[in-house]
Design a protein around this motif. Structure first.
Motif, short mmCIF file in Angstrom:
data_model
loop_
_atom_site.label_atom_id
_atom_site.label_comp_id
_atom_site.label_asym_id
_atom_site.label_seq_id
_atom_site.Cartn_x
_atom_site.Cartn_y
_atom_site.Cartn_z
N THR A 255 1.09 -1.25 -0.02
CA THR A 255 0.06 -0.12 0.06
C THR A 255 0.93 1.39 -0.04
OG1 THR A 255 -1.53 1.43 1.06
CG2 THR A 255 -0.69 -0.03 2.65
N PRO A 256 0.70 2.74 -0.63
CA PRO A 256 1.15 3.11 -0.39
C PRO A 256 1.90 4.68 0.61
CG PRO A 256 -0.48 3.85 -2.03
CD PRO A 256 -0.45 2.23 -1.40
N GLN A 257 -0.23 4.24 1.27
CA GLN A 257 -0.01 4.95 2.49
C GLN A 257 -0.69 3.81 3.78
OE1 GLN A 257 -2.98 7.50 0.77
NE2 GLN A 257 -4.09 7.31 2.01
N LEU A 258 -0.23 4.58 4.80
CA LEU A 258 -1.60 3.94 6.07
C LEU A 258 -1.77 4.55 6.67
CD1 LEU A 258 -1.48 0.88 7.39
CD2 LEU A 258 0.42 1.79 8.66
N ASP A 259 -3.26 4.38 6.37
CA ASP A 259 -4.46 5.36 7.47
C ASP A 259 -4.62 5.91 8.77
OD1 ASP A 259 -5.49 6.74 5.27
OD2 ASP A 259 -5.34 4.54 4.63
N VAL A 260 -4.51 4.38 9.62
CA VAL A 260 -3.95 3.83 10.99
C VAL A 260 -3.35 2.88 10.95
CG1 VAL A 260 -5.69 3.07 12.66
CG2 VAL A 260 -7.21 4.03 11.05
N LEU A 261 -2.44 2.79 12.71
CA LEU A 261 -2.34 1.67 12.77
C LEU A 261 -2.09 1.97 14.43
CD1 LEU A 261 0.26 0.36 13.69
CD2 LEU A 261 1.27 2.66 14.15
N ILE A 262 -3.20 1.06 14.79
CA ILE A 262 -3.51 -0.02 16.35
C ILE A 262 -2.45 -0.42 16.77
CG2 ILE A 262 -4.82 -0.87 17.59
CD1 ILE A 262 -7.40 -0.05 15.72
N ASN A 263 -1.66 -0.29 18.21
CA ASN A 263 -0.90 -0.93 18.94
C ASN A 263 -2.08 -1.54 19.63
OD1 ASN A 263 1.78 -0.28 18.57
ND2 ASN A 263 1.14 2.16 18.41
N ASN A 264 -1.98 -3.14 19.69
CA ASN A 264 -2.54 -3.27 20.37
C ASN A 264 -2.15 -4.90 21.11
OD1 ASN A 264 -6.10 -5.16 20.72
ND2 ASN A 264 -4.49 -6.58 19.87
N PHE B 195 6.36 3.62 11.45
CA PHE B 195 5.44 3.50 10.56
C PHE B 195 5.68 4.29 10.39
CE2 PHE B 195 5.24 -1.53 11.03
CZ PHE B 195 4.46 -1.53 10.09
N ILE B 196 5.58 5.55 10.66
CA ILE B 196 5.88 6.98 11.08
C ILE B 196 5.61 7.49 9.27
CG2 ILE B 196 7.93 7.52 11.52
CD1 ILE B 196 3.74 8.81 13.03
N GLY B 197 6.61 6.99 8.69
CA GLY B 197 6.50 7.31 6.99
C GLY B 197 5.64 7.68 6.50
N LEU B 198 5.10 6.08 6.91
CA LEU B 198 3.29 5.88 5.96
C LEU B 198 2.37 6.34 6.18
CD1 LEU B 198 3.57 1.30 5.46
CD2 LEU B 198 3.58 3.50 4.22
N LEU B 199 2.33 6.59 8.10
CA LEU B 199 1.43 7.77 8.08
C LEU B 199 0.85 8.34 7.65
CD1 LEU B 199 1.66 5.81 11.80
CD2 LEU B 199 -0.16 5.98 10.43
N LYS B 200 2.53 9.04 7.85
CA LYS B 200 2.37 10.80 6.94
C LYS B 200 1.76 10.15 5.34
CE LYS B 200 6.09 12.35 10.09
NZ LYS B 200 7.70 12.76 10.01
#
Length: 240
Positions: free
Chosen positions: A77-86, A123-128
């Motif tokens: 995926t070119p981007q990540l919209d949600v990261l959940i540290n579960n 993962f911050i780069g993908l989230l940005k």
């Protein structure tokens, strides 16, 4: 289609969170240390009619595994919209402050505190790259320092000095991360799913897993005027 990556998502609250997000139209990446269980979780979602799911191998205590997971997601995926540290561990109880082995404290902090930081930083780069990036750090009511000072609190008798403290530290990191990202589109919050009936607590919880996941999903899908840098449960904002 928006995407979400959930650590420790092959069972329990993590899996239910993935299912609810998939139902909302998100493509969900199931982070799981064990490949067989991760693939089984994806197969279960697909059997329920959700083709928008995939498995990502991830051991949150290994920086090499975290980096490999990021590279895998980046290739999908070119981007990540949600990261959940579960992903998290209790460390086993009791954990009385004067008796808890220091090695147990270190082990619990490794999974519950250091691991989420490393996952976020990787993962911050993908989230940005997302227009509406969201980070949810799954925490617990047992992390509330205010609650631990209230003799009328229903869990006052619990004194989990490894587990509770690790999540208190995660809460503090969440506030500081939200502050660093305050001038961006990020929403960063810690969310308590409540005492939910899962394998994590040997099914001693009182809430169904569907209810526990709802709060996580709510704050993973906040709109642009949603809160950031807060501590929530299903009822609303929690005291630190």
């Amino acid at each position: 289609m928006k995407s979400a990556f959930i650590t420790g998502a092959n069972r329990g609250i993590g899996f239910e969170t993935a299912k609810q997000l998939a139902a909302l139209g998100y493509f969900v990446y199931i982070g799981s240390r064990e490949k067989t269980k991760g693939l089984e979780a994806v197969a279960e979602l697909k059997a329920l009619g959700f083709s928008n799911a995939d498995y990502i191998e991830l051991d949150v205590t290994s920086i090499a595994s975290i980096k490999a997971a990021r590279q895998t997601v980046e290739g999908k995926t070119p981007q990540l919209d949600v990261l959940i540290n579960n992903a998290g561990i209790s460390g086993g109880f009791p954990q009385q402050p004067l008796a808890v082995p220091i090695e147990k404290v270190k082990t619990v902090f490794e999974t519950n505190f250091f691991a989420p930081i490393q996952v976020i930083q990787e993962f911050i780069g993908l989230l940005k790259k997302s227009n509406e990036p969201r980070i949810v750090n799954v925490t617990t009511e047992l992390s509330s320092i205010t609650k631990h000072q209230d003799p009328s609190w229903e869990f006052y008798g619990y004194n989990p000095s490894a587990y509770g403290a690790s999540k208190s530290a995660l809460n503090a990191y969440t506030v500081m991360l939200a502050k660093e990202l305050k001038d961006t589109n990020f929403k960063v919050n810690c969310v308590c799913p409540g005492f939910t009936k899962t394998a994590f607590n040997n099914y001693m919880g009182v809430r169904p897993v569907e209810q526990g996941a709802r709060a996580i999903v709510k704050y993973a899908t906040l709109n642009s005027d949603g809160a950031t840098g807060k501590f929530f449960n299903e009822e609303g904002e929690m005291p630190w």
